[in-house]
Design a protein around this motif. Structure first.
Motif, short mmCIF file in Angstrom:
data_model
loop_
_atom_site.label_atom_id
_atom_site.label_comp_id
_atom_site.label_asym_id
_atom_site.label_seq_id
_atom_site.Cartn_x
_atom_site.Cartn_y
_atom_site.Cartn_z
N SER A 205 -9.64 -21.35 13.75
CA SER A 205 -10.01 -21.80 12.41
C SER A 205 -9.65 -20.70 11.41
CB SER A 205 -11.51 -22.09 12.35
OG SER A 205 -11.86 -23.15 13.21
N ALA A 206 -9.07 -21.12 10.29
CA ALA A 206 -8.63 -20.16 9.27
C ALA A 206 -8.87 -20.77 7.90
CB ALA A 206 -7.16 -19.82 9.46
N PHE A 207 -8.69 -19.97 6.84
CA PHE A 207 -8.79 -20.48 5.48
C PHE A 207 -7.44 -21.03 5.06
CE2 PHE A 207 -12.15 -17.07 5.17
CZ PHE A 207 -13.23 -17.94 5.04
N PRO A 208 -7.33 -22.34 4.78
CA PRO A 208 -6.07 -22.87 4.25
C PRO A 208 -5.97 -22.54 2.77
CG PRO A 208 -7.68 -24.64 4.40
CD PRO A 208 -8.34 -23.40 4.98
N MET A 209 -4.75 -22.25 2.31
CA MET A 209 -4.53 -21.90 0.91
C MET A 209 -3.29 -22.62 0.40
SD MET A 209 -5.52 -17.83 1.08
CE MET A 209 -5.69 -17.70 -0.71
N ARG A 210 -3.13 -22.65 -0.91
CA ARG A 210 -1.97 -23.33 -1.49
C ARG A 210 -0.68 -22.71 -0.99
NH1 ARG A 210 -1.43 -22.62 -7.07
NH2 ARG A 210 -3.06 -21.03 -7.15
N LYS A 211 0.25 -23.56 -0.61
CA LYS A 211 1.55 -23.09 -0.13
C LYS A 211 2.27 -22.30 -1.22
CE LYS A 211 4.48 -23.73 3.48
NZ LYS A 211 4.13 -23.49 4.90
N ASP A 212 2.09 -22.74 -2.48
CA ASP A 212 2.73 -22.06 -3.60
C ASP A 212 1.75 -21.13 -4.32
OD1 ASP A 212 1.04 -23.94 -4.71
OD2 ASP A 212 2.48 -24.70 -6.17
N GLY A 213 0.64 -20.79 -3.64
CA GLY A 213 -0.35 -19.92 -4.23
C GLY A 213 0.06 -18.46 -4.19
N ASP A 214 -0.85 -17.60 -4.61
CA ASP A 214 -0.57 -16.17 -4.69
C ASP A 214 -0.63 -15.53 -3.30
OD1 ASP A 214 -0.55 -13.42 -5.20
OD2 ASP A 214 -1.56 -13.68 -7.12
N PRO A 215 0.50 -15.04 -2.78
CA PRO A 215 0.49 -14.44 -1.43
C PRO A 215 -0.35 -13.17 -1.37
CG PRO A 215 2.61 -14.07 -2.52
CD PRO A 215 1.86 -15.04 -3.37
N GLU A 216 -0.53 -12.51 -2.51
CA GLU A 216 -1.35 -11.30 -2.53
C GLU A 216 -2.80 -11.64 -2.28
OE1 GLU A 216 -0.59 -7.94 -2.79
OE2 GLU A 216 1.38 -8.78 -2.33
N LEU A 217 -3.27 -12.78 -2.78
CA LEU A 217 -4.65 -13.20 -2.54
C LEU A 217 -4.87 -13.46 -1.05
CD1 LEU A 217 -7.46 -13.96 -3.60
CD2 LEU A 217 -6.60 -16.31 -3.91
N LEU A 218 -3.93 -14.15 -0.42
CA LEU A 218 -4.04 -14.43 1.02
C LEU A 218 -4.11 -13.11 1.79
CD1 LEU A 218 -2.09 -17.12 3.00
CD2 LEU A 218 -2.44 -14.84 3.94
N LYS A 219 -3.19 -12.20 1.46
CA LYS A 219 -3.15 -10.91 2.15
C LYS A 219 -4.45 -10.13 1.94
CE LYS A 219 -0.82 -7.52 0.32
NZ LYS A 219 -1.83 -6.42 0.19
N ASP A 220 -4.96 -10.16 0.72
CA ASP A 220 -6.17 -9.37 0.42
C ASP A 220 -7.42 -9.98 1.06
OD1 ASP A 220 -4.62 -7.63 -0.98
OD2 ASP A 220 -5.27 -8.25 -2.98
N ILE A 221 -7.49 -11.30 1.16
CA ILE A 221 -8.62 -11.92 1.86
C ILE A 221 -8.60 -11.53 3.33
CG2 ILE A 221 -9.54 -14.13 2.69
CD1 ILE A 221 -8.86 -15.30 -0.07
N ASP A 222 -7.40 -11.55 3.94
CA ASP A 222 -7.28 -11.12 5.33
C ASP A 222 -7.72 -9.67 5.49
OD1 ASP A 222 -6.59 -13.09 7.17
OD2 ASP A 222 -4.47 -13.05 6.62
N GLU A 223 -7.33 -8.83 4.56
CA GLU A 223 -7.71 -7.41 4.65
C GLU A 223 -9.22 -7.24 4.51
OE1 GLU A 223 -5.44 -5.34 1.73
OE2 GLU A 223 -3.59 -5.33 2.93
N GLN A 224 -9.84 -8.04 3.65
CA GLN A 224 -11.29 -7.94 3.49
C GLN A 224 -12.02 -8.37 4.76
OE1 GLN A 224 -12.60 -6.33 0.98
NE2 GLN A 224 -10.50 -6.13 0.21
N ILE A 225 -11.51 -9.39 5.43
CA ILE A 225 -12.12 -9.82 6.69
C ILE A 225 -11.99 -8.71 7.74
CG2 ILE A 225 -12.01 -11.49 8.59
CD1 ILE A 225 -11.13 -13.58 6.51
N ASP A 226 -10.83 -8.07 7.78
CA ASP A 226 -10.65 -6.96 8.72
C ASP A 226 -11.60 -5.80 8.39
OD1 ASP A 226 -8.82 -7.97 10.53
OD2 ASP A 226 -7.07 -7.29 9.39
N GLU A 227 -11.81 -5.55 7.10
CA GLU A 227 -12.75 -4.50 6.71
C GLU A 227 -14.18 -4.87 7.12
OE1 GLU A 227 -12.57 -3.11 2.72
OE2 GLU A 227 -10.41 -2.69 2.80
N MET A 228 -14.51 -6.17 7.01
CA MET A 228 -15.83 -6.63 7.44
C MET A 228 -16.01 -6.48 8.95
SD MET A 228 -16.81 -9.97 5.18
CE MET A 228 -15.30 -10.46 4.36
N ILE A 229 -14.92 -6.65 9.68
CA ILE A 229 -14.96 -6.40 11.13
C ILE A 229 -15.22 -4.92 11.38
CG2 ILE A 229 -13.58 -6.36 13.25
CD1 ILE A 229 -12.20 -8.93 12.21
N ASP A 230 -14.52 -4.06 10.66
CA ASP A 230 -14.68 -2.61 10.83
C ASP A 230 -16.10 -2.14 10.54
OD1 ASP A 230 -12.24 -1.77 11.81
OD2 ASP A 230 -11.37 -1.39 9.83
#
Length: 272
Positions: A205-230
């Protein structure tokens, strides 16, 4: 459709208002569901909550953004993202190859099971036991795909959401329901239902996002989840909503979980 505003932990939106291309400046417009436990549900005060919702709220807070939720169905989430109405879908959405043609996905944040539910007195224990039976699934879900692929001899009945699906299972309108394992566990805990068959899921399960959305937002959300894991925040939320050990497939997707599993051996994938 119900619109619900939720601040990502109360953080001001101004610092990030010009950083991302969003439907609304400085606000993540998120589509969610009202009855998909434990990922996305509506609490007694009418506010969205659940594992996926709390994960998104914390991510937004750390990015200095607010989240505005709009409640719809699974199909509404995916269609709305494709139409540019939302920035992200916040629920337990399987990141399938077919869906990736129309929406982008973060790295999975959960990996679970596919369960077949029956009333508590049921005697079925194998997929083949449901041949010829009326089996329900949410329309457009990965569980509907599972029924088409693995239960070809059943009579599939499709429902718009899990509330309608479980209502019909309890009333006898259908003889079984196919759900994600975490949702199945939530219903078994409060209704006279049983898990007849449990199978590993094919995708996370993952967060779906707009195909034409901001790729930086997708990358930063992923990074925040990794930080929450840490920092242990992810494990705290995981324990709040789940009782199963973490899946090995999820550890492959998010290797930072390895360190946390060493600290929490009861979450070791080998215990699943």
């Amino acid at each position: 459709m119900l619109s619900l505003a939720a601040c990502g932990g109360g953080a001001a939106a101004d610092p990030a208002s010009s950083k991302y291309e969003l439907v609304q400046d400085g606000v993540i417009t998120a589509a969610t569901q009202s009855e998909q436990p434990p990922f996305a549900i509506t609490d007694a005060k009418g506010r969205p909550t659940g594992f996926a919702v709390e994960l998104m709220n914390e991510s937004a807070k750390r990015l200095g953004l607010k989240v505005q939720y709009k409640t719809t169905t699974l199909q509404g989430i995916l269609a709305g993202l494709s139409a540019g109405q939302y920035d992200v879908g916040v629920a337990g959405v399987g990141a399938t190859a077919e869906r990736k043609k129309s929406v982008a996905f973060t790295t999975p944040f959960y990996w679970g099971f596919t369960d077949i539910l029956t009333p508590k007195g049921g005697r079925q224990n194998a997929v083949s036991d449901f041949d010829g039976k009326r089996v329900g699934a949410v329309s457009g879900s990965v569980q509907e795909d599972f029924v088409h692929r693995e239960m070809k001899r059943v009579k599939l009945v499709k429902f718009k959401d899990q509330t309608a699906l479980i209502t019909q299972l309890l009333s006898g309108g259908i003889e079984a329901a196919v759900l994600g394992g975490a949702s199945a566990d939530a219903y078994v805990a409060k209704e006279p239902l049983r898990i007849a068959v449990k199978l590993e899921s094919l995708q996370g399960s993952a967060f779906p996002m707009r195909k034409d959305g901001d790729p930086e937002l997708l990358k930063d959300i992923d990074e925040q989840i990794d930080e929450m894991i840490d920092d242990g925040t992810y494990i705290k939320l995981y324990r709040k909503y789940f009782h199963d050990p973490i899946a090995a497939d999820l550890v492959k997707e998010r290797p930072k979980l390895t360190k946390q599993i060493m600290k929490n051996p009861d979450l070791d994938p080998s215990r699943r």
